[in-house]
Design a protein around this motif. Structure first.
Motif, mmCIF file in Angstrom:
data_model
loop_
_atom_site.group_PDB
_atom_site.id
_atom_site.type_symbol
_atom_site.label_atom_id
_atom_site.label_comp_id
_atom_site.label_asym_id
_atom_site.label_seq_id
_atom_site.Cartn_x
_atom_site.Cartn_y
_atom_site.Cartn_z
ATOM 1 N N ASP A 51 0.810 -1.231 0.000
ATOM 2 C CA ASP A 51 0.000 0.000 0.000
ATOM 3 C C ASP A 51 0.841 1.277 0.000
ATOM 4 O O ASP A 51 0.414 2.314 0.517
ATOM 5 C CB ASP A 51 -0.955 0.020 1.196
ATOM 6 N N LYS A 52 2.009 1.218 -0.596
ATOM 7 C CA LYS A 52 2.837 2.424 -0.707
ATOM 8 C C LYS A 52 2.340 3.271 -1.876
ATOM 9 O O LYS A 52 2.194 2.775 -2.996
ATOM 10 C CB LYS A 52 4.300 2.041 -0.924
ATOM 11 N N GLU A 53 2.067 4.544 -1.602
ATOM 12 C CA GLU A 53 1.548 5.440 -2.629
ATOM 13 C C GLU A 53 2.675 6.229 -3.286
ATOM 14 O O GLU A 53 3.728 6.477 -2.676
ATOM 15 C CB GLU A 53 0.546 6.426 -2.014
ATOM 16 N N GLU A 55 4.526 9.569 -4.571
ATOM 17 C CA GLU A 55 4.589 10.916 -4.007
ATOM 18 C C GLU A 55 3.596 11.838 -4.700
ATOM 19 O O GLU A 55 2.953 12.678 -4.068
ATOM 20 C CB GLU A 55 6.003 11.482 -4.128
ATOM 21 N N ALA A 137 3.834 -1.725 7.964
ATOM 22 C CA ALA A 137 3.851 -0.904 6.757
ATOM 23 C C ALA A 137 2.913 0.290 6.880
ATOM 24 O O ALA A 137 3.191 1.365 6.338
ATOM 25 C CB ALA A 137 3.464 -1.761 5.554
ATOM 26 N N LYS A 138 1.810 0.139 7.600
ATOM 27 C CA LYS A 138 0.874 1.250 7.767
ATOM 28 C C LYS A 138 1.533 2.405 8.510
ATOM 29 O O LYS A 138 1.324 3.571 8.185
ATOM 30 C CB LYS A 138 -0.378 0.786 8.508
ATOM 31 N N GLU A 141 4.056 4.151 6.154
ATOM 32 C CA GLU A 141 3.386 4.995 5.159
ATOM 33 C C GLU A 141 2.752 6.217 5.828
ATOM 34 O O GLU A 141 2.729 7.311 5.237
ATOM 35 C CB GLU A 141 2.336 4.185 4.408
ATOM 36 N N ARG A 144 5.649 8.489 6.148
ATOM 37 C CA ARG A 144 6.180 8.887 4.841
ATOM 38 C C ARG A 144 5.327 9.978 4.209
ATOM 39 O O ARG A 144 5.851 10.940 3.628
ATOM 40 C CB ARG A 144 6.257 7.664 3.928
ATOM 41 N N LYS A 145 4.008 9.857 4.291
ATOM 42 C CA LYS A 145 3.135 10.881 3.712
ATOM 43 C C LYS A 145 3.446 12.255 4.296
ATOM 44 O O LYS A 145 3.514 13.261 3.582
ATOM 45 C CB LYS A 145 1.668 10.535 3.972
ATOM 46 N N VAL A 175 13.489 5.415 4.193
ATOM 47 C CA VAL A 175 12.464 6.335 3.694
ATOM 48 C C VAL A 175 13.012 7.755 3.603
ATOM 49 O O VAL A 175 12.770 8.472 2.629
ATOM 50 C CB VAL A 175 11.220 6.286 4.607
#
Length: 726
Positions: A51-53, A55, A137-138, A141, A144-145, A175
């Motif tokens: 579920d990595k978006e 940028e 991972a959540k 992310e 990261r956002k 990251v």
């Protein structure tokens, strides 16, 4: 050729015309076009997880929320007011990215996010107070956002510091390399966590966190900071160094000495004289070890030895030591020997390293879980910012960053404050910071004389006061609601009708209810609008209007090939507008949940909860009753229900949405200065009784009942409101 045909099939003629016009006029395309005009990005390496978006998607999809000023503390005439912002930091950062006062102006960012561990901590190692439930991972992310936006906001010569621990620090490093560039990494700083976390068997206990320091690639700010050496590191050593230098001789306390052949004295005469006067150089008799320091007499020397700043320089002097203060020495005054050794004391300070175990990194001045110490933030702020610079903390918590920005001093001891922006999604954090900023002390560690903070404004972001919004002058109201619905402010006319901007490629009209006070947005209004605009506006037009001015219930009315959407205020969800469902910021119901990670989408308007209570005096009971012979004041909560605006029916049981009750026992009728918080989980165990010593209430108190959505009900009570015992 085929790619162009595919692209054209996704775009309407109106959209193609709009894109062409933007390109000709040099205007950026709206974020919505990234779905049909894909971007390609390639990196040397990156961390891959579920579920990595992209940028581009993060920057485009994040819902920006305008800032609504609630109250300004103090007054300011220099054009800037510090900001304390209540809201989801991701949405706030999207807003700040478009704020010319902030974007590219932030010189220093410090964040101490929840560590994504599932562990339970508090700053004292006592009762549970911290639960970082978002993991794996959540969690990566989630961070990261926010880091993507922080990079966009950071100045070209700015730095960012992120506190983390062993659970996810190695992932976060990858990251950060990806977002800021691996060459932007400066240091991994080791700090004490102030409490040992016992590991599993055959595993060492954990005694440290660490801070990742990155910068923008240009000439980032770095101020050399010196820290005190431990006494164990301060030693008298030889003043000789290898190699010949000329002139060879130096004069010490009136006695001229020559170094041995092949060696030289370390410093020139002028510096030697200075260090003698400051007691960093002394002479020691080779025969009897009597020490000689610069002074006109022994009495003068002994007086100077007692000064606080000089004490460490005499660490090896005992009652049995022979010591003299002289300024013109011949032979040894104790044994007559004429041979002396020149000794040099290492400086009491050293350049800062990446090991910061000499200071506490957590504090407990506010009793807020995981409160960072003022000593830690002072060091970071001094290293990577200058007076007047803008500092941002997106997980502000107890407000240490802002507090230290106010009281930071220059090398001469004069106040050299920084400007600041602090963001947090917790009402407890906001009220903790508000109280702290209004009760500052001048010295680091919350000591010294009172210090008045520079003016700051408390802002809401994502949860708004509709009454305040209605009171704004028209232009301010118009600007606010356009931002609220992510519209681009661009006035233009079509067929004589003035439109206010665009939502994507679609036209937007803000209904001027202030100018046309008796007008109603009904079906006749839509008919009249359509008769003028007809097919000139494409498939959709959005009208922003107060809900009270709209005479129909539908989200849109369709006329021909055009849908006329109504964006009501207060908020009404139109599913077609949002790719993500609307979610509130959730407030904690227990101390354990205070620092939970939060993601909110969209915005809402304040709806005061319905609260019914009984107030009475009772005999002392439980922990509250220990140590006092008076009465307990009791607030028995009978009813607590939230009022939520929603298209879908929502039903909550009585008390289900209660988050906490905050109390100011000595309310001054101006500012809520909270003293105590009662969490819903604890109140439930006490049959929803808020119980406290009645002696705490001398004048009047303020109570704030907060629901899980951040809505508040406020009450002011006096002792007379608490009726007789039940």
């Amino acid at each position: 050729m085929k790619e162009n045909q595919v692209l054209e099939s996704k775009l309407s003629e109106q959209e193609i015309e709009f894109i062409t016009r933007c390109l000709k006029e040099g205007k950026p395309l709206p974020d919505s076009y990234r779905h049909i005009i894909p971007f390609e990005t390639k990196r040397e390496y990156e961390l891959t997880y579920a579920d990595k978006e992209r940028e581009e998607d993060i920057l485009a999809d994040t819902f920006a929320v305008p800032l609504q000023p609630v109250k300004t503390f103090g007054s300011n005439g220099d054009g800037w007011t510090n900001r304390l912002i209540f809201g989801d930091n991701l949405q706030v950062l999207k807003t700040l990215m478009n704020d010319p006062e902030v974007k590219g102006k932030v010189k220093l960012i410090y964040i101490d996010p929840p560590f994504g561990t599932g562990d339970i901590y508090d700053a004292r190692g006592e009762a549970p107070a911290y639960s970082a439930k978002l993991q794996g991972a959540k969690f990566i992310e989630f961070l990261r956002k926010r880091l993507v936006f922080l990079r966009e906001i950071l100045a070209d010569d700015g730095c960012i510091y992120i506190r983390i621990d062993y659970h996810f620090g190695h992932y976060l490093k990858a990251v950060m390399d990806e977002i800021f560039g691996k060459n932007s990494f400066k240091n991994e700083i080791v700090v004490s966590r102030g409490r040992n976390i016992a590991g599993a068997r055959a595993k060492m206990e954990i005694d440290n966190d660490f801070i990742l320091w990155y910068s923008k690639p240009l000439n980032y700010i770095f101020n050399e900071v010196k820290v005190g050496r431990p006494i164990s590191e301060i030693k008298w050593t030889s003043f000789l160094m290898a190699g010949d230098r000329f002139p060879r001789e130096r004069t010490f306390l009136g006695k001229t000495l020559l170094p041995p052949n092949g060696q030289h004295f370390a410093l020139v005469q002028e510096t030697v004289d200075k260090l003698l006067r400051e007691y960093y150089i002394r002479l020691r008799c080779k025969k009897c070890s009597t020490r000689y320091y610069y002074a006109k007499s022994n009495d003068e020397l002994f007086r100077r030895m007692k000064r606080r700043e000089n004490r460490f320089k005499f660490y090896d002097i005992t009652a049995e030591s022979n010591v003299f203060g002289v300024w013109n020495l011949g032979n040894c005054l104790e044994c007559g020997n004429e041979n002396f050794v020149v000794e040099y004391l290492g400086a009491s300070e050293r350049k800062i390293s990446n090991i910061w175990l000499d200071i506490e990194s957590y504090s407990r001045s506010t009793n807020f879980p995981t409160e960072n110490s003022e000593e830690l933030l002072e060091r970071i702020i001094k290293v990577s910012s200058n007076p007047g610079d803008l500092v941002l903390d997106a997980f502000a918590g107890s407000g240490t960053t802002g507090a230290v920005c106010e009281k930071t001093k220059d090398k001469d001891g004069h106040l050299a404050p920084r400007r600041w922006v602090m963001i947090d999604c917790g009402k407890l954090a906001i009220y903790t910071m508000q109280k702290r900023l209004l009760n500052l002390r001048k010295e680091i560690g919350n000591r010294g004389k009172p210090l008045k903070a520079k003016p700051f404004t408390l802002c809401n972001a994502g949860l708004y006061d509709y009454q305040k919004l209605k009171q704004l002058p028209w232009e301010e109201y118009r600007n606010f609601v356009l931002k609220l619905f992510q519209c681009r402010d661009e006035r233009h006319r079509i067929a004589g009708v003035e439109l206010d901007g665009y939502l994507g490629a679609n036209y937007v009209l803000v209904f001027n209810y202030q100018k046309y006070k008796d007008a109603v947005l009904d079906r006749g209004f839509i008919d009249d609008l359509h008769s003028i605009l007809g097919d000139k506006i494409g498939q959709r037009l959005f009208v922003i209007a107060p809900a009270a001015s709209v005479a129909f219930l539908e989200d849109y009315i369709e006329k021909g090939n055009t849908r006329y959407f109504v964006l009501r205020i207060p908020y009404s969800i139109i599913d077609e507008l949002h790719r993500k469902g609307f979610t509130h910021i959730k407030q904690p119901v227990s101390e354990m949940d205070v620092n939970n990670t939060v993601d909110a989408v969209g915005f809402d308007f304040i709806q005061i909860p319905d609260v019914e209570c009984q107030y009475y005096l009772d005999k002392p009971k439980g922990q509250v009753g220990l140590g006092h012979g008076g009465h307990d004041a009791v607030i028995k909560i009978k009813k607590f229900e939230s009022n939520i605006i929603s298209k879908k029916p929502l039903h909550y049981e009585n008390m289900e949405t209660l988050s906490m009750v905050m109390v100011d026992y000595d309310y001054d009728s101006k500012v809520f200065n909270f003293d105590e918080v009662f969490y819903a989980e604890d109140l439930k165990k006490q049959d929803y009784e808020v119980r406290f010593n009645s002696n705490k209430l001398n004048g009047q108190m303020m109570l704030i009942y907060i629901d899980i959505f951040g809505n508040e009900k406020r009450e002011v009570k006096q002792l007379k409101d608490f009726r007789g015992e039940l």
